[in-house]
Scaffold this active site. Structure first.
Site, PDB file in Angstrom:
ATOM      1  N   PHE A 226       0.842  -1.198   0.000  1.00  0.00           N
ATOM      2  CA  PHE A 226       0.000   0.000   0.000  1.00  0.00           C
ATOM      3  C   PHE A 226       0.874   1.243   0.000  1.00  0.00           C
ATOM      4  O   PHE A 226       1.797   1.384   0.792  1.00  0.00           O
ATOM      5  CB  PHE A 226      -0.898  -0.014   1.239  1.00  0.00           C
ATOM      6  CG  PHE A 226      -1.807   1.171   1.346  1.00  0.00           C
ATOM      7  CD1 PHE A 226      -2.796   1.402   0.410  1.00  0.00           C
ATOM      8  CD2 PHE A 226      -1.683   2.059   2.413  1.00  0.00           C
ATOM      9  CE1 PHE A 226      -3.649   2.487   0.519  1.00  0.00           C
ATOM     10  CE2 PHE A 226      -2.532   3.152   2.532  1.00  0.00           C
ATOM     11  CZ  PHE A 226      -3.511   3.367   1.581  1.00  0.00           C
ATOM     12  N   GLU A 227       0.587   2.154  -0.947  1.00  0.00           N
ATOM     13  CA  GLU A 227       1.266   3.449  -1.011  1.00  0.00           C
ATOM     14  C   GLU A 227       0.221   4.524  -0.717  1.00  0.00           C
ATOM     15  O   GLU A 227      -0.618   4.836  -1.568  1.00  0.00           O
ATOM     16  CB  GLU A 227       1.906   3.655  -2.382  1.00  0.00           C
ATOM     17  CG  GLU A 227       2.429   5.059  -2.656  1.00  0.00           C
ATOM     18  CD  GLU A 227       3.274   5.660  -1.545  1.00  0.00           C
ATOM     19  OE1 GLU A 227       2.761   6.570  -0.841  1.00  0.00           O
ATOM     20  OE2 GLU A 227       4.421   5.213  -1.367  1.00  0.00           O
ATOM     21  N   PRO A 228       0.217   5.092   0.495  1.00  0.00           N
ATOM     22  CA  PRO A 228      -0.882   5.974   0.908  1.00  0.00           C
ATOM     23  C   PRO A 228      -0.990   7.269   0.109  1.00  0.00           C
ATOM     24  O   PRO A 228      -2.035   7.919   0.151  1.00  0.00           O
ATOM     25  CB  PRO A 228      -0.562   6.261   2.381  1.00  0.00           C
ATOM     26  CG  PRO A 228       0.901   5.997   2.531  1.00  0.00           C
ATOM     27  CD  PRO A 228       1.212   4.898   1.569  1.00  0.00           C
TER      28      PRO A 228
END
Length: 410
Positions: A226-228
């Site tokens: 996950f890359e916020p």
């Protein structure tokens, strides 16, 4: 899964409708605007870039399922932009049941060039020097604000985030170059599977099944950390099934014309699958079977060469450098590694068994016709330009200049 009649028809039709203007990836915003003029579909300027270039959205179809596609979020990733124009050509010039079904079932919103300032320079980032795909939360760029607004206004059931990736990705730990890669982006840190993400995964499986018939074992899957800050992850989080497509490399097809054709095919197949619901039969096992992207490739791998009395491998990479106001490019090579590279492969490989690596300074008399700088004539060095000769028994057999084999002058 075998190619259907529809798949074969699409591939055949492509040669008739592909946009002839595109022969290179380095086209400009003005070129795209001119191409869009011929289309009778609804065209709208939905905003401007930081430097004031108009950003266009093309709308076609009247179905209840809304689909948003955008390309060139990164200005130097133009393969899918070309494919989008090809798709528009196809919808405008083709009248058949396939086209009618899609346009009756879906409403398509296509943004061919989201980062025109970056495209003008053929660079990844915006004119503000920001990676737009890490700007989904801060929304510093006007282009980022625009994409967020499109998502909020359209509320697409499916979104297609279209990119290019490094040509040196391999499909798993193999010699196979990842020509096309996919990702059903995560929407949270735990990388869980909700309904939206599952639908994205299933559509990807449909596209992969087609590609495996055409380019078997040359399809990759990105790791789903996950890359916020990324748009893909956040759009999945915001409620749209986000499908990431990355065009990688295909041998010496540096302008990615074949990958452009594959984009045309798989995007249309994805739209058909969404329209008829065919994707619903796919499952996580189908998706997990796609090998993850790895970096096991060099542009050129010289194996088993005698270098200063020892047998070594030499891994060489070549990066594109923009020239002529970013309308063309030249390669800049680098010796990426030297030693035991037996666990790696080359997009191009040369078995140098029996050859000795020699400096170019040994052959000055034949180099007068080549532009070789004085500092590139000496001993091969790690992280320097790849210029050297390959000899047998003192006789010159091969020249490598800036990472490419060139003919030895007679």
């Amino acid at each position: 899964m075998e190619l259907t009649l529809t798949d074969l028809d699409l591939l055949s039709d492509y040669e008739k409708i592909k946009e002839p203007f595109f022969t290179k990836r380095r086209f400009k915003h003005a070129d795209l605007v001119k191409l869009l003029e011929k289309f009778s579909f609804e065209k709208e300027v939905v905003g401007q870039s930081f430097e004031g270039r108009d950003i266009y959205k093309v709308k076609l179809g009247s179905g209840k399922t809304e689909v948003l596609l955008w390309s060139q979020m990164h200005g130097n990733e133009a393969t899918a932009t070309m494919a989008i124009v090809d798709i528009l050509n196809y919808f405008q010039e083709t009248s058949n049941g396939f086209v009618e079904d899609i346009l009756n079932g879906l409403t398509l919103h296509l943004v061919p060039m989201l980062n025109p300032d970056g495209a003008e320079r053929f660079i990844r980032r915006t004119a503000q020097q920001i990676d737009m795909n890490r700007d989904a939360l801060a929304l510093v760029c006007p282009e980022s604000k625009l994409l967020k607004k499109l998502q909020e206004d359209i509320k697409p059931a499916f979104s297609f985030n279209l990119h290019d990736q490094n040509v040196r990705y391999s499909a798993g730990a193999t010699k196979n170059q990842a020509a096309i890669s996919f990702l059903a982006t995560a929407y949270n840190e735990a990388t869980e599977w909700n309904e939206n993400r599952t639908k994205a995964m299933q559509v990807i499986c449909e596209m992969n099944a087609v590609l495996q018939q055409i380019i078997p074992d040359k399809v990759g899957r990105f790791s789903d950390e996950f890359e916020p800050r990324a748009f893909g992850d956040n759009i999945q989080k915001w409620g749209s099934s986000l499908i990431l497509i990355e065009s990688g490399g295909y041998g010496t097809d540096h302008e990615k014309m074949y990958l452009r054709k594959l984009n045309f095919l798989i995007i249309l197949k994805a739209l058909e699958s969404i329209n008829v619901g065919a994707y619903k039969t796919k499952n996580l096992a189908d998706y997990s079977a796609i090998p993850t992207n790895q970096k096991y490739l060099f542009d050129l791998l010289i194996r088993n060469v005698n270098m200063e009395g020892e047998t070594v491998d030499i891994g060489i990479n070549k990066d594109e450098v923009n020239i002529e106001k970013a309308t063309d490019f030249e390669f800049n090579s680098i010796v990426e590694d030297i030693g035991d590279l037996s666990t790696f492969w080359g997009i191009e490989t040369f078995d140098a068994t029996g050859y000795t690596l020699s400096p170019l300074s040994d052959f000055l008399e034949i180099l007068t016709s080549f532009k070789v700088k004085k500092e590139d004539l000496g001993r091969l060095e790690f992280e320097k330009k790849a210029n050297f000769a390959l000899t047998k028994n003192g006789e010159l057999c091969h020249l490598v200049l800036n990472g490419e084999f060139v003919a030895v002058p007679s």
